[in-house]
Design a protein around this motif. Structure first.
Motif, PDB file in Angstrom:
ATOM      1  N   GLU A 197       0.805  -1.220   0.000  1.00  0.00           N
ATOM      2  CA  GLU A 197       0.000   0.000   0.000  1.00  0.00           C
ATOM      3  C   GLU A 197       0.839   1.270   0.000  1.00  0.00           C
ATOM      4  O   GLU A 197       0.319   2.361  -0.276  1.00  0.00           O
ATOM      5  CB  GLU A 197      -0.977   0.016   1.177  1.00  0.00           C
ATOM      6  CG  GLU A 197      -0.320   0.244   2.532  1.00  0.00           C
ATOM      7  CD  GLU A 197       0.041  -1.059   3.220  1.00  0.00           C
ATOM      8  OE1 GLU A 197       0.267  -2.061   2.506  1.00  0.00           O
ATOM      9  OE2 GLU A 197       0.086  -1.063   4.460  1.00  0.00           O
ATOM     10  N   ASP A 198       2.131   1.159   0.311  1.00  0.00           N
ATOM     11  CA  ASP A 198       2.970   2.349   0.250  1.00  0.00           C
ATOM     12  C   ASP A 198       3.240   2.782  -1.189  1.00  0.00           C
ATOM     13  O   ASP A 198       3.575   3.940  -1.440  1.00  0.00           O
ATOM     14  CB  ASP A 198       4.292   2.106   0.979  1.00  0.00           C
ATOM     15  CG  ASP A 198       5.065   0.926   0.405  1.00  0.00           C
ATOM     16  OD1 ASP A 198       4.427  -0.076   0.044  1.00  0.00           O
ATOM     17  OD2 ASP A 198       6.305   1.012   0.329  1.00  0.00           O
ATOM     18  N   GLN A 199       3.074   1.854  -2.137  1.00  0.00           N
ATOM     19  CA  GLN A 199       3.312   2.167  -3.541  1.00  0.00           C
ATOM     20  C   GLN A 199       2.086   2.809  -4.173  1.00  0.00           C
ATOM     21  O   GLN A 199       0.966   2.359  -3.966  1.00  0.00           O
ATOM     22  CB  GLN A 199       3.674   0.896  -4.315  1.00  0.00           C
ATOM     23  CG  GLN A 199       4.968   0.247  -3.853  1.00  0.00           C
ATOM     24  CD  GLN A 199       6.155   1.175  -3.998  1.00  0.00           C
ATOM     25  OE1 GLN A 199       6.416   1.725  -5.068  1.00  0.00           O
ATOM     26  NE2 GLN A 199       6.881   1.370  -2.905  1.00  0.00           N
ATOM     27  N   CYS A 259      -2.129  -1.789 -10.770  1.00  0.00           N
ATOM     28  CA  CYS A 259      -2.938  -1.216  -9.691  1.00  0.00           C
ATOM     29  C   CYS A 259      -2.400   0.159  -9.335  1.00  0.00           C
ATOM     30  O   CYS A 259      -1.186   0.355  -9.245  1.00  0.00           O
ATOM     31  CB  CYS A 259      -2.897  -2.101  -8.443  1.00  0.00           C
ATOM     32  SG  CYS A 259      -3.634  -3.734  -8.630  1.00  0.00           S
ATOM     33  N   ALA A 260      -3.308   1.104  -9.121  1.00  0.00           N
ATOM     34  CA  ALA A 260      -2.947   2.439  -8.652  1.00  0.00           C
ATOM     35  C   ALA A 260      -3.586   2.658  -7.286  1.00  0.00           C
ATOM     36  O   ALA A 260      -4.628   2.089  -6.977  1.00  0.00           O
ATOM     37  CB  ALA A 260      -3.410   3.504  -9.642  1.00  0.00           C
ATOM     38  N   GLY A 261      -2.960   3.510  -6.475  1.00  0.00           N
ATOM     39  CA  GLY A 261      -3.380   3.688  -5.091  1.00  0.00           C
ATOM     40  C   GLY A 261      -4.599   4.563  -4.906  1.00  0.00           C
ATOM     41  O   GLY A 261      -5.683   4.251  -5.380  1.00  0.00           O
ATOM     42  N   GLY A 262      -4.446   5.701  -4.215  1.00  0.00           N
ATOM     43  CA  GLY A 262      -5.576   6.541  -3.837  1.00  0.00           C
ATOM     44  C   GLY A 262      -6.409   7.052  -4.992  1.00  0.00           C
ATOM     45  O   GLY A 262      -6.052   6.908  -6.170  1.00  0.00           O
ATOM     46  N   ARG A 295       5.042  11.912 -12.222  1.00  0.00           N
ATOM     47  CA  ARG A 295       4.302  10.879 -11.493  1.00  0.00           C
ATOM     48  C   ARG A 295       4.864  10.684 -10.084  1.00  0.00           C
ATOM     49  O   ARG A 295       6.068  10.648  -9.878  1.00  0.00           O
ATOM     50  CB  ARG A 295       4.366   9.541 -12.246  1.00  0.00           C
ATOM     51  CG  ARG A 295       3.491   9.473 -13.466  1.00  0.00           C
ATOM     52  CD  ARG A 295       3.271   8.021 -13.868  1.00  0.00           C
ATOM     53  NE  ARG A 295       4.504   7.282 -13.933  1.00  0.00           N
ATOM     54  CZ  ARG A 295       5.299   7.226 -15.004  1.00  0.00           C
ATOM     55  NH1 ARG A 295       4.972   7.891 -16.092  1.00  0.00           N
ATOM     56  NH2 ARG A 295       6.409   6.522 -14.981  1.00  0.00           N
ATOM     57  N   ARG A 296       3.956  10.556  -9.142  1.00  0.00           N
ATOM     58  CA  ARG A 296       4.356  10.265  -7.773  1.00  0.00           C
ATOM     59  C   ARG A 296       4.686   8.790  -7.644  1.00  0.00           C
ATOM     60  O   ARG A 296       4.143   7.957  -8.362  1.00  0.00           O
ATOM     61  CB  ARG A 296       3.226  10.650  -6.820  1.00  0.00           C
ATOM     62  CG  ARG A 296       2.870  12.128  -6.855  1.00  0.00           C
ATOM     63  CD  ARG A 296       1.545  12.400  -6.171  1.00  0.00           C
ATOM     64  NE  ARG A 296       0.428  11.834  -6.923  1.00  0.00           N
ATOM     65  CZ  ARG A 296      -0.842  11.912  -6.550  1.00  0.00           C
ATOM     66  NH1 ARG A 296      -1.138  12.521  -5.418  1.00  0.00           N
ATOM     67  NH2 ARG A 296      -1.797  11.384  -7.287  1.00  0.00           N
TER      68      ARG A 296
END
Length: 334
Positions: A157-159, A169-172, A205-206
């Protein structure tokens, strides 16, 4: 032309669905300049389970732009289907609308399509059995729920972005921007992706979600003694403490306390205390101009170097970088 299908579910993140559409539309415009394409690069469509409009969790209506059965996508983007803060008791009802699509997703993958998820859209991929032997990420707030439901899956989940090749998969929720930039670069060119960033006034990109994460104490358990210790720690985190003292507050022996604390919260008592101190330091960095050394002392650490290392390892940036990024206090005027 590269066919892109964005799946919109009931209670989806509507601006994310429309934002992806907008990004690929900008990519089509930008593709004409650096790459010299005369035709659009991407054919982007919104689809729903039953070809009917859905209402996002903000109340905004998302209307499909084509019938799902009439469109054969090369890329499928699964939008957020579960609100980031959703509880386990609501998970079943929020995932239910996605179940009719699991077969279609699996068939599309077998046919050669690439699948991507945004935010909690990763739950849909997991439910469909598509994340087995893959690496996943999701919104950091939903990570504990994801781990509890899919303990066999590898979650990072830190990625902010994880690419397994055919499954991404992308996070938030707003990570759809980072995902789109990456997808345009991958399926078009770095030049077009850069042109999109300039056109949309976006930074690069973050890489991580870590700086955005906040610690929420896990109290949804049935161990009253541990809950009492948690509440006490939240009031006394800045004190010089020993585990024996906290165990005494819970009315337990030290070994029993450590075991039950880990079982109830998923954290060791020391790890829990460190999280509380880091969150307190983050709040002071956001809301004050206090010197970082004084902040470190105020949250219970005497060894400033040790806390700085802990902060950077946990948050993903230095205390100074965190303040520069998240402070809402105006600097002093000379």
């Amino acid at each position: 032309m590269f066919n892109v299908a964005i799946i919109a579910f009931p209670n989806c993140h509507a601006s994310g669905v429309h934002g992806i559409m907008d990004f690929f539309t900008v990519a089509n415009f930008c593709g004409r300049a650096p790459a010299g394409h005369s035709e659009p690069l991407f054919n982007c469509q919104v689809v729903t389970v039953d070809d009917q409009p859905v209402r996002g969790y903000s109340g905004a209506v998302v209307t499909p732009t084509c019938k799902r059965g009439d469109f054969e996508p090369d890329l499928i983007v699964v939008g957020s289907s579960v609100e980031a803060a959703v509880g386990a008791e609501r998970l079943e009802q929020t995932l239910a609308p996605s179940r009719p699509l699991y077969g279609w997703l699996r068939e599309s993958l077998e046919r050669g399509a690439v699948l991507a998820s945004v935010c909690t859209g990763s739950f849909v991929l997991a439910e469909a059995g598509l994340l087995d032997d893959q690496v996943a990420t999701t919104h950091w707030r939903a990570a504990p729920l994801f781990r509890a439901r899919y303990p066999h899956l590898r979650l990072e989940e830190d990625q902010l972005l994880v690419d397994n090749g055919r499954i991404i998969c992308a996070g938030g929720a707003t990570a759809f921007v980072d995902l789109c930039s990456y997808l345009v670069e991958r399926f078009s060119s770095p030049a077009v992706a850069l042109a999109c960033s300039k056109m949309l006034v976006l930074d690069g990109r973050r890489a991580e979600q870590t700086p955005y994460m906040a610690f929420y104490s896990q109290k949804a358990h049935r161990d009253d003694a541990i809950r009492k210790a948690q509440s006490w720690l939240e009031q006394h985190y800045a004190d010089a403490l020993t585990i024996d003292e906290v165990a005494a507050v819970a009315g337990l022996g030290t070994r029993t306390f450590k075991r039950r604390f880990k079982e109830a919260t998923g954290e060791t008592p020391i790890g829990y205390l460190q999280h509380l101190r880091i969150e307190a330091a983050k709040h002071l960095l956001e809301s004050s101009r206090e010197q970082t050394a004084r902040i470190i002392w105020s949250v219970g650490y005497e060894d400033a170097s040790s806390f700085r290392r802990l902060f950077k390892r946990t948050v993903g940036c230095t205390m100074e970088q965190y303040r520069k990024r998240f402070s809402y206090v105006s600097p002093k005027v000379a």
